[in-house]
Design an enzyme around this catalytic site. Structure first.
Site, PDB file in Angstrom:
ATOM      1  N   ASP A   1      38.670  37.976  35.958  1.00  0.00           N
ATOM      2  CA  ASP A   1      39.327  38.390  34.648  1.00  0.00           C
ATOM      3  C   ASP A   1      41.159  37.978  35.010  1.00  0.00           C
ATOM      4  O   ASP A   1      41.502  38.244  36.020  1.00  0.00           O
ATOM      5  CB  ASP A   1      39.430  40.275  34.551  1.00  0.00           C
ATOM      6  CG  ASP A   1      40.490  40.751  33.566  1.00  0.00           C
ATOM      7  OD1 ASP A   1      40.223  40.438  32.324  1.00  0.00           O
ATOM      8  OD2 ASP A   1      41.362  41.273  33.979  1.00  0.00           O
TER       9      ASP A   1
ATOM     10  N   GLU B   1      38.041  33.611  33.390  1.00  0.00           N
ATOM     11  CA  GLU B   1      38.922  33.981  32.021  1.00  0.00           C
ATOM     12  C   GLU B   1      40.272  33.288  32.330  1.00  0.00           C
ATOM     13  O   GLU B   1      41.136  33.989  32.931  1.00  0.00           O
ATOM     14  CB  GLU B   1      38.989  35.408  31.774  1.00  0.00           C
ATOM     15  CG  GLU B   1      39.484  35.830  30.347  1.00  0.00           C
ATOM     16  CD  GLU B   1      40.630  36.774  30.319  1.00  0.00           C
ATOM     17  OE1 GLU B   1      41.032  37.201  29.177  1.00  0.00           O
ATOM     18  OE2 GLU B   1      41.077  37.315  31.068  1.00  0.00           O
TER      19      GLU B   1
HETATM   20  C1  GLC Z   1      42.266  40.277  30.049  1.00  0.00           C
HETATM   21  C2  GLC Z   1      41.073  41.467  29.389  1.00  0.00           C
HETATM   22  C3  GLC Z   1      41.742  42.321  28.505  1.00  0.00           C
HETATM   23  C4  GLC Z   1      42.831  43.037  29.456  1.00  0.00           C
HETATM   24  C5  GLC Z   1      43.493  42.214  30.377  1.00  0.00           C
HETATM   25  C6  GLC Z   1      44.372  42.704  31.308  1.00  0.00           C
HETATM   26  O1  GLC Z   1      42.580  39.497  29.340  1.00  0.00           O
HETATM   27  O2  GLC Z   1      40.037  40.692  28.627  1.00  0.00           O
HETATM   28  O3  GLC Z   1      40.952  43.217  27.885  1.00  0.00           O
HETATM   29  O4  GLC Z   1      43.455  43.857  28.587  1.00  0.00           O
HETATM   30  O5  GLC Z   1      42.900  41.160  30.889  1.00  0.00           O
HETATM   31  O6  GLC Z   1      43.558  43.345  32.212  1.00  0.00           O
END
Ligand code: GLC
Ligand code: CA
Length: 524
Positions: A202, A244
Site C-alpha cells: 500500500d 500500489e
Molecule cells: C491507499 C489505500 C487507501 C488508503 C491510503 C492510505 O491508497 O488504497 O484506501 O486510504 O492508502 O492508507
C-alpha cells in the site's frame, strides 16, 4: 492452476474483497473471514483465481483498516489466525490464490510504536519522522486534499511535528531507521509464513523523504523494495509483490526494477482514460496511453482495474481531462472526493449494460491481469450519503431480501447499510437472482472470464489502427480485440476472421460493431 511456464499471477483473474462487507458468518453485523471462506465456492464458480483482501490488521478503522495498530494481529471481529489459515487452505483447494494488503508507509497513531515514540526521550522517537520546522519537505504534495492542508501535524506530547502523507492519524514510519525496515520485513514474514501468495504494498512511493524532492519514488525507496524482493526470492519463492503506486508510467516502471523489485504494479494511468473514452465516444486517449505504456521486465505484470475501494482517482489525467470526467461522472459535488470520484462502476455508467460489458471486455483483454472489485460483477450501486469512501464499500448483495443475505444481524447493527435505492437495492441487484438468469450481468461477466484466452495475460500487445477513433483495436499475440467506445454502430477493418467472443460480426477483415460493441478474435 495455470500455465506452468508462466508465473501464476500472469494468467490470474483477481477479485478485490473487503472482508467487513462481504459475508457475516456470526450475525454481529460485520463481515468476517469465515463468511468469506463460505463464499469461495461462488468465487470459484465466477472464475476468479486470486483474491486480494483489504487490510485485516487490528485497527481503529478510521481509514478502512489502512490505519494499522498491530502488524501481528487480526481484527477480532474478522476472526483469528485459524480462520485465516482455513481461508487460505480452502482457497488453495479451489485453485484460488490469496494476497492481502500490507501497509508499509504508515501506522495508526494508536500503534504502540507511535504511542511510545511520542514520549519525551523515547528510544522509539526515530521510528517516525519528526521536525521542529513544518516547512521541511515543502515540495511534497498533500494527497488527501479534502481533509488536510499539510503533511505535518503537531503532537502535544512529543512537542514536535510528525510527518503523515495521508490522514493525520496515520504517522509515516521512518524508513531511514534500520529497525523500522527490519520490523516491517519481519511482519511480512509473519504473514507469509501462514501460506499467503502475495502482498499488495500500500502507498509504496512514499517510504522515504528527502529535502528538495517531492518525496515520491526516491532511489532509497527502490533500494528498500529490492531488499524486500530479495528476501521473497530467498524465503518465499512464488509470492507476488504488488505495488500500489498512483504515478505516471515512467515512474511506475521503476517499481518493477530490472525484474528485481515488485512483480506487479497497478496501471493507474490507463484506468480513468477508459471512462473518458466512453464519455466522449473516442477511444484515442486509450490507444495513445497504451501505445506509450512501456515494456516491462520479464516475469512482471500490470494489474489493470476499473474500480476499487477508493475514489476513482483522477490524479494521472490532464486538467482538461479531469474537468471532462468530473462533468460526465460526478455532476453532484457530493460524488467527488479528493482528486477523484467516489462512485461504483454501474452507477457511473448509468447502469447501461452495454457500457458495463464493454469495459469488462476491455479490462479482461488489456495487457496485464484484471482486478475486479467485489460487487461490480453484479452491478452493485453506491451510497454517496455515507462518509469518505464508505459509499463504495457497502455490503455485498447476495439475495433479494432487504438485508441482502449478507448478515443475519438486525439491520440497525450493520457495520454499513445495504444500498437501498430503487435501481440498485438488493431486490434489483443480487447474486441469487442473477445467477439464475443467463441474461444477467453476472452471467455475462462470468462468460467473459470463462472465454478469456490466457494469452490476454501473457502475450505481447500492439495498438492497431482501425481507421476510426471511436474504436480501440489491439493485437494480443495471435488475438485481436476491437471495442467500440461510441453509441453508433460502426464497421472497421482490423484483419482477422475468427471469432472468440463478443457481440460484433466479422466478414473477411471487416468487423461490424453495435453501439458499445466489442469482439475478441483469434484462434478459438
Ligand atoms: C491507499 C489505500 C487507501 C488508503 C491510503 C492510505 O491508497 O488504497 O484506501 O486510504 O492508502 O492508507
Ligand atoms: Ca461477523
Amino acid at each position: 492452476m495455470s500455465d506452468d511456464s508462466e508465473p501464476w499471477y500472469r494468467t490470474a483473474v483477481f477479485y478485490e474483497v473487503a472482508v467487513h462487507s462481504y459475508a457475516d458468518s456470526n450475525g454481529d453485523g460485520i463481515g468476517d473471514l469465515q463468511g468469506l471462506t463460505e463464499r469461495l465456492a461462488y468465487l470459484e464458480w465466477l472464475g476468479i483465481t486470486a483474491i486480494w483482501i483489504l487490510p485485516i490488521f487490528p485497527s481503529p478503522m478510521r481509514d478502512g483498516g489502512y490505519d494499522v495498530s498491530d502488524y501481528l494481529g487480526i481484527r477480532p471481529e474478522f476472526g483469528d489466525f485459524d480462520d485465516f489459515r482455513t481461508l487460505i487452505e480452502q482457497a488453495h483447494r479451489r485453485g484460488i490464490r490469496v494476497i492481502t494488503d500490507f501497509i508499509v508507509n504508515h501506522t495508526s497513531n494508536q500503534h504502540p510504536w507511535f504511542q511510545e515514540a511520542r514520549l519525551p526521550g523515547s528510544r522509539k522517537r526515530d521510528w517516525y519522522v519528526w521536525t521542529d520546522d513544518p516547512s521541511t519537505y515543502s515540495e511534497a504534495r498533500v494527497i488527501f486534499v479534502d481533509t488536510h492542508t499539510s503533511n505535518w501535524a503537531w503532537d502535544e506530547v512529543a512537542g514536535q511535528y510528525y510527518w503523515h502523507r495521508f490522514f493525520d492519524h496515520q504517522p509515516d514510519l521512518n524508513y531511514d531507521n534500520p529497525a523500522v525496515r527490519d520490523a516491517i520485513a519481519d511482519a511480512m514474514r509473519f504473514w507469509l509464513d501462514m501460506g499467503l501468495d502475495g502482498l499488495r504494498l500500500d502507498a509504496v512511493p512514499y517510504l522515504f523523504e528527502r529535502e528538495g524532492t517531492n518525496c515520491e519514488n526516491l532511489p532509497e525507496t527502490h533500494a528498500y523494495l529490492k531488499e524486500i524482493r530479495s528476501m521473497i526470492d530467498d524465503e518465499y519463492p512464488g509470492v507476488v509483490l504488488l505495488a500500489e503506486a498512483n504515478q505516471r508510467p515512467e515512474d511506475l516502471l521503476a517499481y518493477f526494477g530490472d525484474g528485481d523489485e515488485c512483480h506487479m504494479a497497478f496501471n493507474f494511468p490507463i484506468m480513468p482514460l477508459l471512462f473518458l473514452a466512453v464519455a466522449s465516444d473516442d477511444a484515442t486517449v486509450v490507444a495513445k496511453e497504451l501505445a506509450a505504456t512501456p515494456d516491462i521486465p520479464r516475469g512482471c505484470q500490470w494489474s489493470v482495474f476499473l474500480r476499487n475501494h477508493d475514489e476513482l482517482t483522477l490524479e494521472m489525467v490532464t486538467s482538461t481531462q479531469r474537468a471532462a470526467l468530473y462533468d460526465a461522472y460526478a455532476p453532484d459535488p457530493a460524488m467527488r472526493k479528493n482528486v477523484g470520484i467516489r462512485r461504483r462502476l454501474a452507477p457511473l455508467l448509468n447502469g447501461d449494460r452495454r457500457k458495463i460489458e464493454l469495459l469488462h471486455a476491455v479490462l479482461l483483454s488489456l495487457p496485464g491481469s484484471p482486478v475486479m472489485y467485489y460487487g461490480d460483477e453484479i452491478g452493485m450501486g453506491d451510497d454517496i450519503v455515507l462518509p469518505d469512501r464508505d459509499g463504495v464499500r457497502t455490503p455485498m448483495q447476495w439475495n433479494p431480501t432487504p438485508s441482502a443475505g449478507w448478515s443475519d444481524a438486525d439491520p440497525t447493527h450493520f457495520y454499513l447499510p445495504v444500498v437501498s435505492d430503487d435501481a440498485y437495492g438488493p431486490n434489483r441487484v443480487n447474486v441469487h437472482d442473477e445467477r439464475a438468469d443467463e441474461h444477467s450481468l453476472l452471467s455475462a461477466v462470468r462468460n467473459l472470464i470463462a472465454m478469456r484466452p490466457p494469452a490476454f495475460g501473457t502475450a505481447a500487445f500492439k495498438v492497431l489502427n482501425p481507421g476510426d477513433p471511436r474504436v480501440l483495436a489491439i493485437a494480443r499475440g495471435e488475438f485481436t480485440v476491437a471495442a467500440n467506445f461510441s453509441s453508433a454502430p460502426l464497421t472497421v477493418r482490423c484483419g482477422t476472421d475468427s471469432y472468440v467472443a463478443g457481440n460484433g460480426t466479422i466478414k473477411g477483415n471487416s468487423v461490424s460493431l453495435p453501439p458499445y460493441g466489442w469482439l475478441w478474435m483469434g484462434p478459438a
